[in-house]
Scaffold this motif. Structure first.
Motif, PDB file in Angstrom:
ATOM      1  N   LEU A  54      -6.206   0.889   6.829  1.00 35.20           N
ATOM      2  CA  LEU A  54      -7.557   1.128   6.296  1.00 35.20           C
ATOM      3  C   LEU A  54      -7.546   1.177   4.776  1.00 35.20           C
ATOM      4  O   LEU A  54      -8.478   0.684   4.121  1.00 35.20           O
ATOM      5  CB  LEU A  54      -8.127   2.416   6.882  1.00 35.20           C
ATOM      6  N   ALA A  55      -6.489   1.744   4.202  1.00 32.99           N
ATOM      7  CA  ALA A  55      -6.368   1.790   2.742  1.00 32.99           C
ATOM      8  C   ALA A  55      -6.248   0.376   2.164  1.00 32.99           C
ATOM      9  O   ALA A  55      -6.859   0.059   1.141  1.00 32.99           O
ATOM     10  CB  ALA A  55      -5.177   2.652   2.334  1.00 32.99           C
ATOM     11  N   PHE A  56      -5.475  -0.484   2.836  1.00 31.81           N
ATOM     12  CA  PHE A  56      -5.367  -1.864   2.373  1.00 31.81           C
ATOM     13  C   PHE A  56      -6.721  -2.565   2.458  1.00 31.81           C
ATOM     14  O   PHE A  56      -7.126  -3.255   1.517  1.00 31.81           O
ATOM     15  CB  PHE A  56      -4.328  -2.649   3.182  1.00 31.81           C
ATOM     16  N   LEU A  57      -7.420  -2.399   3.557  1.00 36.69           N
ATOM     17  CA  LEU A  57      -8.706  -3.085   3.720  1.00 36.69           C
ATOM     18  C   LEU A  57      -9.771  -2.593   2.741  1.00 36.69           C
ATOM     19  O   LEU A  57     -10.630  -3.364   2.320  1.00 36.69           O
ATOM     20  CB  LEU A  57      -9.219  -2.929   5.155  1.00 36.69           C
ATOM     21  N   SER A  58      -9.697  -1.324   2.391  1.00 41.24           N
ATOM     22  CA  SER A  58     -10.698  -0.774   1.470  1.00 41.24           C
ATOM     23  C   SER A  58     -10.260  -0.849   0.010  1.00 41.24           C
ATOM     24  O   SER A  58     -11.033  -0.489  -0.879  1.00 41.24           O
ATOM     25  CB  SER A  58     -10.981   0.683   1.840  1.00 41.24           C
ATOM     26  N   PHE A  59      -9.030  -1.304  -0.240  1.00 38.22           N
ATOM     27  CA  PHE A  59      -8.460  -1.353  -1.585  1.00 38.22           C
ATOM     28  C   PHE A  59      -8.445   0.039  -2.213  1.00 38.22           C
ATOM     29  O   PHE A  59      -8.545   0.196  -3.422  1.00 38.22           O
ATOM     30  CB  PHE A  59      -9.217  -2.350  -2.481  1.00 38.22           C
ATOM     31  N   LEU A  60      -8.285   1.058  -1.371  1.00 38.91           N
ATOM     32  CA  LEU A  60      -8.279   2.458  -1.802  1.00 38.91           C
ATOM     33  C   LEU A  60      -6.903   2.839  -2.343  1.00 38.91           C
ATOM     34  O   LEU A  60      -5.896   2.562  -1.700  1.00 38.91           O
ATOM     35  CB  LEU A  60      -8.638   3.362  -0.609  1.00 38.91           C
ATOM     36  N   ALA A  61      -6.868   3.479  -3.495  1.00 38.71           N
ATOM     37  CA  ALA A  61      -5.630   3.980  -4.107  1.00 38.71           C
ATOM     38  C   ALA A  61      -4.488   2.985  -3.932  1.00 38.71           C
ATOM     39  O   ALA A  61      -3.481   3.281  -3.297  1.00 38.71           O
ATOM     40  CB  ALA A  61      -5.270   5.341  -3.512  1.00 38.71           C
ATOM     41  N   PRO A  62      -4.630   1.801  -4.511  1.00 43.30           N
ATOM     42  CA  PRO A  62      -3.664   0.746  -4.228  1.00 43.30           C
ATOM     43  C   PRO A  62      -2.212   1.106  -4.550  1.00 43.30           C
ATOM     44  O   PRO A  62      -1.322   0.816  -3.745  1.00 43.30           O
ATOM     45  CB  PRO A  62      -4.141  -0.439  -5.057  1.00 43.30           C
ATOM     46  N   VAL A  63      -1.946   1.723  -5.680  1.00 40.56           N
ATOM     47  CA  VAL A  63      -0.550   2.033  -6.021  1.00 40.56           C
ATOM     48  C   VAL A  63       0.041   2.996  -4.999  1.00 40.56           C
ATOM     49  O   VAL A  63       1.167   2.799  -4.520  1.00 40.56           O
ATOM     50  CB  VAL A  63      -0.440   2.589  -7.459  1.00 40.56           C
ATOM     51  N   THR A  87      -0.927   3.344  -1.916  1.00 39.72           N
ATOM     52  CA  THR A  87      -0.816   2.576  -0.670  1.00 39.72           C
ATOM     53  C   THR A  87       0.435   1.707  -0.680  1.00 39.72           C
ATOM     54  O   THR A  87       1.179   1.663   0.315  1.00 39.72           O
ATOM     55  CB  THR A  87      -2.078   1.712  -0.465  1.00 39.72           C
ATOM     56  N   TYR A  88       0.690   1.025  -1.787  1.00 35.98           N
ATOM     57  CA  TYR A  88       1.880   0.169  -1.868  1.00 35.98           C
ATOM     58  C   TYR A  88       3.154   1.006  -1.762  1.00 35.98           C
ATOM     59  O   TYR A  88       4.081   0.638  -1.032  1.00 35.98           O
ATOM     60  CB  TYR A  88       1.922  -0.614  -3.181  1.00 35.98           C
ATOM     61  N   LEU A  89       3.203   2.104  -2.496  1.00 32.12           N
ATOM     62  CA  LEU A  89       4.404   2.944  -2.475  1.00 32.12           C
ATOM     63  C   LEU A  89       4.636   3.540  -1.090  1.00 32.12           C
ATOM     64  O   LEU A  89       5.770   3.574  -0.606  1.00 32.12           O
ATOM     65  CB  LEU A  89       4.303   4.045  -3.531  1.00 32.12           C
ATOM     66  N   ALA A  90       3.574   4.001  -0.450  1.00 33.50           N
ATOM     67  CA  ALA A  90       3.704   4.568   0.899  1.00 33.50           C
ATOM     68  C   ALA A  90       4.194   3.506   1.881  1.00 33.50           C
ATOM     69  O   ALA A  90       5.025   3.784   2.751  1.00 33.50           O
ATOM     70  CB  ALA A  90       2.367   5.155   1.356  1.00 33.50           C
TER      71      ALA A  90
END
Length: 171
Positions: free
Chosen positions: A101-110, A112-115
């Motif tokens: 969901l974070a990827f689809l919403s572009f939420l907190a990208p950094v 999201t990538y690190l997680a």
């Protein structure tokens, strides 16, 4: 219902048909990502990867959520944390869902990538350990629904997700 562990049959996983469910899910995720991104005003590799990873993670989380007990049993056989902390097998599908969901919403990208990098690196380490032991189990990544062997394909899936997250992080 625990999966039976035994030494890998050399023929298992040697045929492309063994991986058809995974191929279909990866392909459908890619087509969905292309369809969504086609509607964007600017179609970029970064947006395509974001949507693809979002769809992929949501679909795979859903497969695990169909049978949480079955997933947890299989996951505990190879995941380094899942072996030591049983509730992690019940939490993991929700971690994938939140990341999707974070990827689809572009939420907190950094974040999201690190997680994603952390989650899949840890998962890849467990897959490597299982492969080195020669374990022959169904890949819990597909939930307890589809019969796909845990193999180098599973490892490749983890490594591709890590690589994509790194690419997104540094572009």
């Amino acid at each position: 219902m625990a999966q039976k562990i035994h030494v890998r049959d050399e023929n298992r996983g040697g045929n492309i048909k063994d991986y058809w469910p995974l191929i279909a899910l990866v392909g459908v995720s890619a087509l969905a990502a292309i369809a969504v991104c086609a509607g964007f005003s600017s179609f970029t590799m970064k947006s395509l990867m974001h949507v693809y990873m979002g769809v992929f993670l949501i679909v795979f989380a859903l497969l695990k959520l169909f049978d949480p007990n079955g997933f947890q049993d299989g996951f505990a056989m190879y995941d380094l944390l899942g072996m030591r902390f049983a509730p992690y097998g019940y939490i993991y599908p929700y971690l994938e869902l939140v990341l999707g969901l974070a990827f689809l919403s572009f939420l907190a990208p950094v974040t999201t990538y690190l997680a994603t990098i952390i989650l899949f690196t840890f998962g890849a380490a467990g897959v490597i350990a299982a492969l080195q032991k020669g374990l022959d189990i169904n890949c819990p990544c597909m939930g307890n629904i589809l019969n796909v062997p845990l193999s180098t394909v599973t490892l490749t899936e983890d490594l591709v997700m890590i690589a994509m997250a790194f690419f997104l992080l540094f572009t």
